[in-house]
Write a protein that holds these residues in place. Structure first.
Motif: not given
Length: 346
Positions: A226-231
């Motif tokens: 989810a953090l990768q996608a948010l970046r």
């Protein structure tokens, strides 16, 4: 009671309907009826489908007035409804587009009371919010035993798949409150992390990254995704990104820091934005659409107007953004620009 109902019917049909509804639900309470019986009663009395949703306990029931159970469906904001006491986001409703009648109000109130009694008797009170337990579930450094204890504390089901949603508000706004997104959530730095059912597509105006669907024991992997996608979300680009859609871009999001992302091509994009109005929107449209005509339509421009902008943009960027190679280079530069602008995330 029947004599009273007959007398009321002759004087005030609405009052007769209200008393009949109260008596109906009182009988269900006395008989310790189940959830379906209460929702079915509401549907029959109202003459339209009735529904119940308690997100704390993962209960969703819809009944048709002929008595059969309907498939799961979403509540529509215009339907008459009453919220369930003691929980977050729980409600009962009647699927009627017109406003509620006086009898509908009585039906919904009695339905809500009956449903709450059944839920408290059979499933216990809904769990309180526990951000610390959510944070433990997302941490890869926590032991499996501690993670299981945290899942029990917040009543997270073990079998259905779940995923993590990472949300980032703009500097001048806040992440909105939502029952779906706040029940199992924790604020981690600038990001609100929420555990949601795998099939939930949250509706929110803020930028979000959606992690992969996992078993509850594997939530750290979903949080990482989810953090990768948010970046890779941005004001200039997609506001909702799924980890499953990243492919090789996920490696860029994972391994390149915000500081390292500030390369010459990113500086060139910012120079173009300083010199040409709407340059960033123009460059984004060139990447997101297959042709100049499609990009121009997205920008509400004639394609010849967009074509006339290309030479000046090419001069600032150092390459033509309308060629196959140039579009690829521009796409990577825009991704790096978003990583840099988003800054460090948890």
């Amino acid at each position: 009671m029947e004599e009273l109902l007959q007398r009321l019917a002759s004087l005030d049909p609405a009052a007769e309907g209200a008393v009949r509804a109260i008596a109906y639900f009182d009988k269900l309470v006395e008989g310790r009826a189940g959830l379906e019986a209460f929702v079915r009663a509401a549907a029959i009395l109202a003459g339209c489908p009735a529904g119940l949703h308690d997100p704390d306990r993962h209960v969703l029931v819809r009944m048709h007035p002929d008595g059969h159970r309907l498939e799961a469906g979403s509540f529509h904001g215009e339907w008459p409804m009453v919220e369930l006491a003691g929980g977050e986001g729980g409600r009962v409703w009647l699927e009627r587009d017109a406003g509620p009648s006086p009898t509908d109000v009585i039906i919904l109130e009695r339905l809500a009371v009956g449903v709450r009694l059944v839920l408290d008797r059979t499933r216990g009170r809904g769990p309180a919010r526990d951000p610390a337990s959510v944070e433990a579930l997302l941490s890869a450094d926590i032991s499996a035993n501690v993670r299981r204890q945290a899942a029990r504390r917040i009543a997270l089901p073990a079998d259905p798949q779940v995923k993590v949603v990472a949300m980032l508000a703009e500097p001048d706004s806040a992440v909105p409150e939502s029952a779906d997104l706040s029940r199992w959530s924790a604020q981690l730095g600038r990001v609100l992390a929420a555990i949601v059912p795998a099939d939930l597509e949250p509706e929110t105006s803020v930028r979000i990254g959606l992690g992969p669907a996992v078993e509850s024991a594997d939530l750290p992997r979903s949080w990482h995704g989810a953090l990768q996608a948010l970046r890779l979300t941005g004001i200039d680009g997609p506001r909702r990104v799924r980890f499953e859609d990243l492919g090789g871009m996920g490696i860029i999001a994972e391994r390149i820091s915000p500081a390292d992302a500030l390369v010459d091509d990113v500086l060139a994009i910012r120079a173009a934005q300083d010199q040409i109005p709407a340059a960033l929107a123009t460059l984004t449209a060139l990447v997101e659409h297959d042709s100049l005509r499609a990009a121009a339509a997205a920008l509400y421009l004639h394609h010849s107007t967009l074509q006339a902008r290309i030479p000046r943009l090419a001069t600032i960027l150092g390459y033509r953004p309308d060629t196959a190679f140039g579009r690829n280079r521009l796409h990577i530069a825009l991704v790096l620009n978003r990583i840099n602008l988003n800054g460090p995330l948890p």
